[in-house]
Design a protein around this motif. Structure first.
Motif, PDB file in Angstrom:
ATOM      1  N   UNK A  48      83.271  93.016  11.122  1.00  0.00           N
ATOM      2  CA  UNK A  48      84.648  92.633  10.796  1.00  0.00           C
ATOM      3  C   UNK A  48      85.067  91.332  11.475  1.00  0.00           C
ATOM      4  N   UNK A  49      84.582  91.096  12.670  1.00  0.00           N
ATOM      5  CA  UNK A  49      85.027  89.931  13.437  1.00  0.00           C
ATOM      6  C   UNK A  49      84.457  88.609  12.923  1.00  0.00           C
ATOM      7  N   UNK A  50      83.458  88.676  12.039  1.00  0.00           N
ATOM      8  CA  UNK A  50      82.839  87.435  11.557  1.00  0.00           C
ATOM      9  C   UNK A  50      82.969  87.248  10.054  1.00  0.00           C
ATOM     10  N   UNK A  51      83.525  88.216   9.365  1.00  0.00           N
ATOM     11  CA  UNK A  51      83.675  88.107   7.915  1.00  0.00           C
ATOM     12  C   UNK A  51      84.465  86.858   7.537  1.00  0.00           C
ATOM     13  N   UNK A  52      83.948  86.135   6.555  1.00  0.00           N
ATOM     14  CA  UNK A  52      84.609  84.929   6.093  1.00  0.00           C
ATOM     15  C   UNK A  52      84.277  83.689   6.906  1.00  0.00           C
ATOM     16  N   UNK A  53      83.613  83.865   8.036  1.00  0.00           N
ATOM     17  CA  UNK A  53      83.244  82.720   8.888  1.00  0.00           C
ATOM     18  C   UNK A  53      81.737  82.535   8.981  1.00  0.00           C
ATOM     19  N   UNK A  54      81.007  83.622   8.963  1.00  0.00           N
ATOM     20  CA  UNK A  54      79.550  83.576   9.101  1.00  0.00           C
ATOM     21  C   UNK A  54      78.906  83.897   7.760  1.00  0.00           C
ATOM     22  N   UNK A  55      77.723  83.342   7.554  1.00  0.00           N
ATOM     23  CA  UNK A  55      76.963  83.616   6.339  1.00  0.00           C
ATOM     24  C   UNK A  55      75.499  83.817   6.699  1.00  0.00           C
ATOM     25  N   UNK A  56      74.934  84.921   6.226  1.00  0.00           N
ATOM     26  CA  UNK A  56      73.533  85.235   6.504  1.00  0.00           C
ATOM     27  C   UNK A  56      72.713  84.992   5.246  1.00  0.00           C
ATOM     28  N   UNK A  57      71.495  84.515   5.440  1.00  0.00           N
ATOM     29  CA  UNK A  57      70.604  84.258   4.315  1.00  0.00           C
ATOM     30  C   UNK A  57      69.174  84.552   4.741  1.00  0.00           C
ATOM     31  N   UNK A  58      68.322  84.810   3.762  1.00  0.00           N
ATOM     32  CA  UNK A  58      66.931  85.086   4.075  1.00  0.00           C
ATOM     33  C   UNK A  58      66.012  84.408   3.077  1.00  0.00           C
ATOM     34  N   UNK A  59      64.830  84.063   3.534  1.00  0.00           N
ATOM     35  CA  UNK A  59      63.772  83.541   2.675  1.00  0.00           C
ATOM     36  C   UNK A  59      62.615  84.515   2.776  1.00  0.00           C
TER      37      UNK A  59
END
Length: 126
Positions: free
Chosen positions: A62-73
């Motif tokens: 909840x504290x990072x929603x909208x600010x952080x983005x995770x991605x994977x290869x």
């Protein structure tokens, strides 16, 4: 034993951005889940974000929603965490985690992950 190599930490000013990366030394799971947790001294480790193989599902604290983005290869067994609008509350040691397929409700649980990185420091300060 799978090894996780984290990179990208450091010092950034409030409002700034930072990008963390983590690479797994081998493909231990055909359909993996990778994630990030963070911890500050004296507090429990906190879930930040997780992603399933090929990005089929993502989950954020909840504290990072909208600010952080995770991605994977999935071809490289890597995961990245793009952190924007950082504030002093984001200061922590960030840990990369790697495990088998996890249902959405379990992606935030430390017990869903079998391998952990050494941790990398992120400091947000002016």
């Amino acid at each position: 034993q799978v090894q996780l190599l984290e990179s990208g930490g450091g010092l950034v000013q409030p409002g700034g951005s930072l990008r963390l990366a983590c690479a797994a030394s081998e493909r231990a799971f055909s359909t993996y889940t990778m994630g990030w947790f963070r911890q500050v001294p004296g507090k429990e480790r906190e879930f930040v974000a997780a992603i399933r193989w090929r990005g089929y599902a993502t989950h954020y604290g909840d504290s990072v929603k909208g600010r952080f983005a995770i991605a994977t290869d999935n071809t490289k067994n890597t995961v990245t965490l793009q952190m924007n609008s950082l504030n002093t509350g984001d200061t922590a040691v960030y840990y990369c985690a790697y495990g088998p397929y996890a249902i959405l409700s379990a992606m935030s649980l430390q017990s869903s992950f079998r391998h952990w990185g050494q941790g990398i420091q992120v400091t947000v300060s002016s």
